[in-house]
Write a protein that holds these residues in place. Sequence first.
Motif, PDB file in Angstrom:
ATOM      1  N   THR A  72       0.807  -1.228   0.000  1.00 19.38           N
ATOM      2  CA  THR A  72       0.000   0.000   0.000  1.00 19.38           C
ATOM      3  C   THR A  72       0.841   1.281   0.000  1.00 19.38           C
ATOM      4  O   THR A  72       0.297   2.367   0.159  1.00 19.38           O
ATOM      5  CB  THR A  72      -0.933   0.029   1.233  1.00 19.38           C
ATOM      6  N   PRO A  81      -3.847  -1.354  -3.578  1.00 20.24           N
ATOM      7  CA  PRO A  81      -5.058  -0.537  -3.712  1.00 20.24           C
ATOM      8  C   PRO A  81      -5.659  -0.591  -5.127  1.00 20.24           C
ATOM      9  O   PRO A  81      -6.884  -0.649  -5.286  1.00 20.24           O
ATOM     10  CB  PRO A  81      -4.591   0.874  -3.365  1.00 20.24           C
ATOM     11  N   MET A  85      -9.350  -1.893  -6.005  1.00 21.57           N
ATOM     12  CA  MET A  85     -10.335  -1.064  -6.710  1.00 21.57           C
ATOM     13  C   MET A  85     -10.834  -1.760  -7.982  1.00 21.57           C
ATOM     14  O   MET A  85     -11.982  -1.570  -8.384  1.00 21.57           O
ATOM     15  CB  MET A  85      -9.753   0.310  -7.042  1.00 21.57           C
ATOM     16  N   ASN A  91     -17.463   1.765  -2.948  1.00 22.73           N
ATOM     17  CA  ASN A  91     -16.375   2.283  -2.145  1.00 22.73           C
ATOM     18  C   ASN A  91     -16.839   2.435  -0.693  1.00 22.73           C
ATOM     19  O   ASN A  91     -18.010   2.719  -0.446  1.00 22.73           O
ATOM     20  CB  ASN A  91     -15.931   3.641  -2.708  1.00 22.73           C
ATOM     21  N   PRO A  93     -14.842   4.449   1.825  1.00 22.52           N
ATOM     22  CA  PRO A  93     -13.608   5.179   2.125  1.00 22.52           C
ATOM     23  C   PRO A  93     -13.388   5.529   3.585  1.00 22.52           C
ATOM     24  O   PRO A  93     -12.253   5.723   4.004  1.00 22.52           O
ATOM     25  CB  PRO A  93     -13.749   6.450   1.280  1.00 22.52           C
ATOM     26  N   ALA A  96     -10.640   3.333   5.544  1.00 21.49           N
ATOM     27  CA  ALA A  96      -9.234   3.627   5.232  1.00 21.49           C
ATOM     28  C   ALA A  96      -8.852   5.030   5.708  1.00 21.49           C
ATOM     29  O   ALA A  96      -7.754   5.233   6.241  1.00 21.49           O
ATOM     30  CB  ALA A  96      -8.992   3.483   3.731  1.00 21.49           C
ATOM     31  N   GLU A  97      -9.772   5.978   5.546  1.00 19.57           N
ATOM     32  CA  GLU A  97      -9.494   7.342   6.004  1.00 19.57           C
ATOM     33  C   GLU A  97      -9.312   7.371   7.523  1.00 19.57           C
ATOM     34  O   GLU A  97      -8.426   8.046   8.046  1.00 19.57           O
ATOM     35  CB  GLU A  97     -10.640   8.274   5.608  1.00 19.57           C
ATOM     36  N   ARG A 114      -1.648   4.225   1.104  1.00 15.51           N
ATOM     37  CA  ARG A 114      -2.630   4.362   0.033  1.00 15.51           C
ATOM     38  C   ARG A 114      -3.743   3.321   0.111  1.00 15.51           C
ATOM     39  O   ARG A 114      -4.513   3.146  -0.818  1.00 15.51           O
ATOM     40  CB  ARG A 114      -1.930   4.244  -1.330  1.00 15.51           C
ATOM     41  N   VAL A 116      -7.083   1.160   0.646  1.00 17.61           N
ATOM     42  CA  VAL A 116      -8.487   1.478   0.404  1.00 17.61           C
ATOM     43  C   VAL A 116      -9.369   0.466   1.129  1.00 17.61           C
ATOM     44  O   VAL A 116      -8.902  -0.579   1.581  1.00 17.61           O
ATOM     45  CB  VAL A 116      -8.830   1.491  -1.112  1.00 17.61           C
ATOM     46  N   SER A 117     -10.641   0.782   1.213  1.00 13.72           N
ATOM     47  CA  SER A 117     -11.634  -0.132   1.764  1.00 13.72           C
ATOM     48  C   SER A 117     -12.845  -0.088   0.845  1.00 13.72           C
ATOM     49  O   SER A 117     -13.307   0.991   0.476  1.00 13.72           O
ATOM     50  CB  SER A 117     -12.005   0.265   3.197  1.00 13.72           C
ATOM     51  N   VAL A 118     -13.301  -1.278   0.444  1.00  9.84           N
ATOM     52  CA  VAL A 118     -14.365  -1.376  -0.549  1.00  9.84           C
ATOM     53  C   VAL A 118     -15.312  -2.528  -0.213  1.00  9.84           C
ATOM     54  O   VAL A 118     -15.023  -3.350   0.657  1.00  9.84           O
ATOM     55  CB  VAL A 118     -13.795  -1.588  -1.977  1.00  9.84           C
TER      56      VAL A 118
END
Length: 162
Positions: A72, A81, A85, A91, A93, A96-97, A114, A116-118
């Motif tokens: 990442t 990531p 994606m 998404n 987000p 991850a944020e 970097r 992500v979470s989805v």
Amino acid sequence: MYQVGIVTLSDKGAKGERQDLSGPKIQELLPKDKYEVISYTMLPDDREKIRRELIRLSDEVKCDLILTTGGTGFSPCDITPEATMDVAERNAPGIAEGMRAYSMQFTKRAMLGRGVSVIRKGTLIINLPGSPKAVKESLEYIIDALGHGIEIMTGEAGNCAR
């Protein structure tokens, strides 16, 4: 009990040149009364292989949660990531944020992550950092909210009929 797949991404680990410490750290931190690890895989930093494994774990194995570790950062081979994606349907987000914001209390370098979470079908996929320390910080921060998120996603809680 939520079924979990863990995927460690590391070229050196996949070649047997480096021991995976982060995947076992994830297993150690997951509450055993709520999460059952049903798959553990180590793959090289190969976008297509990662993509195929995430699809397999979500579509065929039907994991509720997939946690990846590694790949990442900013290195040219760090493509977790992007592979994540590629398989995403929606998404998510905030996860991850939240992990990045929390980790920046410990190191400003967390802003370089970097991950992500989805969501794909009924599976939540979250990219965790590659170091055991960062895995611990991130997972401990999000773990309490994950169960509720999975319940909503799978229709166990919430207003949508599935």
